[in-house]
Design a protein around this motif. Structure first.
Motif, PDB file in Angstrom:
ATOM      1  N   MET A  11       0.791  -1.131   0.108  1.00 39.50           N
ATOM      2  CA  MET A  11      -0.114  -0.058   0.040  1.00 39.50           C
ATOM      3  C   MET A  11       0.881   1.305  -0.051  1.00 39.50           C
ATOM      4  SD  MET A  11      -3.155   1.387   2.529  1.00 39.50           S
ATOM      5  CE  MET A  11      -4.045   0.681   1.457  1.00 39.50           C
ATOM      6  N   HIS A  12       0.578   2.220  -0.888  1.00 40.38           N
ATOM      7  CA  HIS A  12       1.380   3.648  -0.734  1.00 40.38           C
ATOM      8  C   HIS A  12       0.265   4.429  -0.271  1.00 40.38           C
ATOM      9  CE1 HIS A  12       4.021   6.446  -2.153  1.00 40.38           C
ATOM     10  NE2 HIS A  12       3.125   7.236  -2.619  1.00 40.38           N
ATOM     11  N   VAL A  13       0.989   5.392   0.696  1.00 45.61           N
ATOM     12  CA  VAL A  13       0.219   6.439   1.384  1.00 45.61           C
ATOM     13  C   VAL A  13       0.909   7.587   1.384  1.00 45.61           C
ATOM     14  CG1 VAL A  13      -0.843   7.066   3.558  1.00 45.61           C
ATOM     15  CG2 VAL A  13      -0.725   4.588   3.098  1.00 45.61           C
ATOM     16  N   LEU A  14      -0.153   8.548   0.812  1.00 43.49           N
ATOM     17  CA  LEU A  14       0.479   9.997   0.389  1.00 43.49           C
ATOM     18  C   LEU A  14      -0.004  11.174   1.921  1.00 43.49           C
ATOM     19  CD1 LEU A  14       1.738  11.935  -1.499  1.00 43.49           C
ATOM     20  CD2 LEU A  14      -0.565  12.293  -2.332  1.00 43.49           C
ATOM     21  N   GLY A  15       1.090  11.483   2.369  1.00 39.00           N
ATOM     22  CA  GLY A  15       0.678  12.497   3.375  1.00 39.00           C
ATOM     23  C   GLY A  15       0.482  13.935   2.527  1.00 39.00           C
ATOM     24  N   ILE A  16      -0.624  14.662   3.035  1.00 33.15           N
ATOM     25  CA  ILE A  16      -0.725  15.951   2.298  1.00 33.15           C
ATOM     26  C   ILE A  16      -0.752  16.980   3.437  1.00 33.15           C
ATOM     27  CG2 ILE A  16      -2.342  17.478   0.869  1.00 33.15           C
ATOM     28  CD1 ILE A  16      -3.080  14.867  -0.520  1.00 33.15           C
ATOM     29  N   VAL A  17       0.407  17.775   3.335  1.00 30.54           N
ATOM     30  CA  VAL A  17       0.365  18.790   4.513  1.00 30.54           C
ATOM     31  C   VAL A  17      -0.105  20.121   4.279  1.00 30.54           C
ATOM     32  CG1 VAL A  17       2.191  19.783   6.241  1.00 30.54           C
ATOM     33  CG2 VAL A  17       2.349  17.415   5.418  1.00 30.54           C
ATOM     34  N   GLY A  18      -1.217  20.468   5.078  1.00 30.07           N
ATOM     35  CA  GLY A  18      -1.939  21.829   4.450  1.00 30.07           C
ATOM     36  C   GLY A  18      -1.145  22.924   5.527  1.00 30.07           C
ATOM     37  N   SER A  19       0.016  22.818   6.137  1.00 32.05           N
ATOM     38  CA  SER A  19       0.564  23.762   7.017  1.00 32.05           C
ATOM     39  C   SER A  19       1.607  24.383   5.968  1.00 32.05           C
ATOM     40  CB  SER A  19       1.022  23.192   8.150  1.00 32.05           C
ATOM     41  OG  SER A  19       1.596  24.198   8.959  1.00 32.05           O
ATOM     42  N   PRO A  20       1.795  25.620   6.180  1.00 32.28           N
ATOM     43  CA  PRO A  20       2.797  26.121   5.561  1.00 32.28           C
ATOM     44  C   PRO A  20       4.283  26.036   6.367  1.00 32.28           C
ATOM     45  CG  PRO A  20       1.588  28.035   6.484  1.00 32.28           C
ATOM     46  CD  PRO A  20       0.902  26.549   6.627  1.00 32.28           C
ATOM     47  N   ARG A  21       3.863  25.652   7.594  1.00 41.54           N
ATOM     48  CA  ARG A  21       5.043  25.422   8.633  1.00 41.54           C
ATOM     49  C   ARG A  21       5.754  24.264   8.657  1.00 41.54           C
ATOM     50  NH1 ARG A  21       3.331  27.524  14.549  1.00 41.54           N
ATOM     51  NH2 ARG A  21       4.700  26.169  15.877  1.00 41.54           N
ATOM     52  N   VAL A  22       6.803  24.334   7.796  1.00 37.60           N
ATOM     53  CA  VAL A  22       7.645  22.917   7.566  1.00 37.60           C
ATOM     54  C   VAL A  22       8.163  22.604   9.008  1.00 37.60           C
ATOM     55  CG1 VAL A  22       9.538  21.642   6.368  1.00 37.60           C
ATOM     56  CG2 VAL A  22       8.073  23.201   5.191  1.00 37.60           C
ATOM     57  N   ASN A  23       8.152  21.199   9.529  1.00 37.33           N
ATOM     58  CA  ASN A  23       8.676  20.752  10.554  1.00 37.33           C
ATOM     59  C   ASN A  23       7.609  21.345  11.887  1.00 37.33           C
ATOM     60  OD1 ASN A  23      10.526  19.271   9.644  1.00 37.33           O
ATOM     61  ND2 ASN A  23      11.850  21.077   9.561  1.00 37.33           N
ATOM     62  N   GLY A  24       6.574  21.810  11.454  1.00 35.44           N
ATOM     63  CA  GLY A  24       5.671  22.323  12.506  1.00 35.44           C
ATOM     64  C   GLY A  24       4.871  21.191  13.040  1.00 35.44           C
ATOM     65  N   ASN A  25       3.804  21.241  13.942  1.00 36.08           N
ATOM     66  CA  ASN A  25       3.162  20.362  14.755  1.00 36.08           C
ATOM     67  C   ASN A  25       2.322  19.617  13.433  1.00 36.08           C
ATOM     68  OD1 ASN A  25       4.011  20.714  17.429  1.00 36.08           O
ATOM     69  ND2 ASN A  25       3.229  22.740  17.058  1.00 36.08           N
TER      70      ASN A  25
END
Length: 182
Positions: A1-15
């Motif tokens: 299974m391939h899982v894609l994480g989609i980060v909606g925060s502009p804060r890289v390495n943020g919470n």
């Protein structure tokens, strides 16, 4: 299974990013493959409601959303991560969700149907109720697209960058959420 994480925060390495990473670590530990994108890394214009996509054509807006469409379609599972901004998803996540309208055909059947989804929410306020609308919006995105929501990881009181890492139970929950994909 391939899982894609989609980060909606502009804060890289943020919470939000930390939560998505930990979910993806759980996926990888179970033998899955992972990918991750930051919506803010892409030049994406808002949906203009032209309905061209409903006529069986691809979205006519010329921007980088096409790259995201391809990655989402190739994934078996998706993690949507958003911080809470004014009690809702971030602007980055909202523009992604609006443009994801192109995954629907003329009968509003989704190309994402049957995929698996997980929600990750980070909120600076210690009031858990402040995460409610964000959680509803992300879960409804999955439900509308007839995806199976398998987990929800929610952190309240994570105002400073890296606060999520200080909560061992939260990190365990996120890791276990990733393991549920497989």
């Amino acid at each position: 299974m391939h899982v894609l994480g989609i980060v909606g925060s502009p804060r890289v390495n943020g919470n939000t990013d930390i939560l998505v990473d930990e979910i993806l670590s759980g996926v990888r530990s179970s033998g899955g493959t992972i990918g991750k994108i930051y919506i803010s890394d892409f030049d994406i214009k808002p949906c203009v409601s032209c309905m061209t996509c409903k006529a069986g054509n691809k979205c006519p807006i010329e921007d980088q959303m096409g790259d995201i469409y391809e990655r989402v379609l190739k994934a078996d599972g998706i993690v949507l991560g958003s911080p809470v901004y004014w009690n809702c998803v971030s602007a980055q996540m909202k523009i992604f969700m609006d443009r994801a309208f192109a995954f629907l055909d003329a009968n509003y059947e989704s190309a994402l149907a049957g995929k698996v989804g997980s929600v990750a929410v980070a909120c600076g306020s210690t009031d858990f109720e402040m995460t409610k609308i964000t959680r509803i919006v992300l879960n409804d995105f999955f439900k509308f697209n007839k995806m199976n929501v398998i987990s929800e990881v929610v952190a309240a009181g994570v105002a400073e960058k890296g606060d999520a890492l200080k909560n061992n139970e939260l990190m365990r929950t996120a890791f276990q959420a990733g393991r549920k994909f497989l």
